[in-house]
Design a protein around this motif. Sequence first.
Motif, PDB file in Angstrom:
ATOM      1  N   GLN A   5       0.828  -1.201   0.000  1.00 25.80           N
ATOM      2  CA  GLN A   5       0.000   0.000   0.000  1.00 25.80           C
ATOM      3  C   GLN A   5       0.869   1.260   0.000  1.00 25.80           C
ATOM      4  OE1 GLN A   5      -2.664  -0.029   3.349  1.00 25.80           O
ATOM      5  NE2 GLN A   5      -1.024   0.063   4.843  1.00 25.80           N
ATOM      6  N   SER A  49      -2.665   9.278   1.008  1.00 20.27           N
ATOM      7  CA  SER A  49      -2.158   8.725   2.259  1.00 20.27           C
ATOM      8  C   SER A  49      -2.516   7.251   2.391  1.00 20.27           C
ATOM      9  CB  SER A  49      -2.735   9.500   3.441  1.00 20.27           C
ATOM     10  OG  SER A  49      -4.129   9.236   3.549  1.00 20.27           O
ATOM     11  N   LEU A  50      -1.817   6.573   3.293  1.00 19.13           N
ATOM     12  CA  LEU A  50      -2.163   5.183   3.610  1.00 19.13           C
ATOM     13  C   LEU A  50      -3.570   5.119   4.194  1.00 19.13           C
ATOM     14  CD1 LEU A  50       1.170   3.911   5.201  1.00 19.13           C
ATOM     15  CD2 LEU A  50       0.369   3.621   2.861  1.00 19.13           C
ATOM     16  N   ALA A  51      -3.932   6.138   4.969  1.00 23.75           N
ATOM     17  CA  ALA A  51      -5.265   6.178   5.578  1.00 23.75           C
ATOM     18  C   ALA A  51      -6.359   6.215   4.512  1.00 23.75           C
ATOM     19  CB  ALA A  51      -5.389   7.382   6.503  1.00 23.75           C
ATOM     20  N   THR A  52      -6.111   6.904   3.406  1.00 22.90           N
ATOM     21  CA  THR A  52      -7.083   6.948   2.310  1.00 22.90           C
ATOM     22  C   THR A  52      -7.293   5.558   1.729  1.00 22.90           C
ATOM     23  OG1 THR A  52      -6.582   9.237   1.763  1.00 22.90           O
ATOM     24  CG2 THR A  52      -7.558   7.894   0.005  1.00 22.90           C
ATOM     25  N   GLU A  90      -6.693   2.681   3.201  1.00 22.76           N
ATOM     26  CA  GLU A  90      -7.341   1.856   4.231  1.00 22.76           C
ATOM     27  C   GLU A  90      -8.832   2.155   4.322  1.00 22.76           C
ATOM     28  OE1 GLU A  90      -4.882   2.862   7.561  1.00 22.76           O
ATOM     29  OE2 GLU A  90      -3.240   1.582   6.864  1.00 22.76           O
ATOM     30  N   ARG A  91      -9.196   3.446   4.284  1.00 23.19           N
ATOM     31  CA  ARG A  91     -10.614   3.831   4.349  1.00 23.19           C
ATOM     32  C   ARG A  91     -11.369   3.294   3.133  1.00 23.19           C
ATOM     33  NH1 ARG A  91      -9.824   8.742   5.206  1.00 23.19           N
ATOM     34  NH2 ARG A  91      -9.747   9.444   3.039  1.00 23.19           N
ATOM     35  N   TRP A 102     -12.017  -0.366   3.561  1.00 19.54           N
ATOM     36  CA  TRP A 102     -13.050  -0.579   4.589  1.00 19.54           C
ATOM     37  C   TRP A 102     -14.442  -0.292   4.014  1.00 19.54           C
ATOM     38  CZ3 TRP A 102     -16.363   2.744   7.427  1.00 19.54           C
ATOM     39  CH2 TRP A 102     -16.954   2.133   8.538  1.00 19.54           C
TER      40      TRP A 102
END
Length: 85
Positions: free
Chosen positions: A25, A35-38, A40-41, A44
């Motif tokens: 990722q 971002s990594l958070a994007t 991951e979201r 999900w």
Amino acid sequence: MKKQYSRIEHIKEFELAPEWALFSQETVAAIRDCSLATLERERWIGIGIPFVKMGRLVRYKKEDVLIWIGKHKSRQSTSDGSVIS
């Protein structure tokens, strides 16, 4: 300790790899400039680039990344058309 790659190094790795290659990722985030958070979201929620789960590892196929990018048209303006997820 794991070596930290720059965004340019991730992009070069992606460009030189064959179509069937799998990427972390971190590399896909560098390609998308997100971002990594994007990522991951989006996993999900169930949108974004298809991924492969191998145990605890998440990997993305180069082919899937290129297809996903290809689905997003270039725009002239932010008011030009709707957003594709």
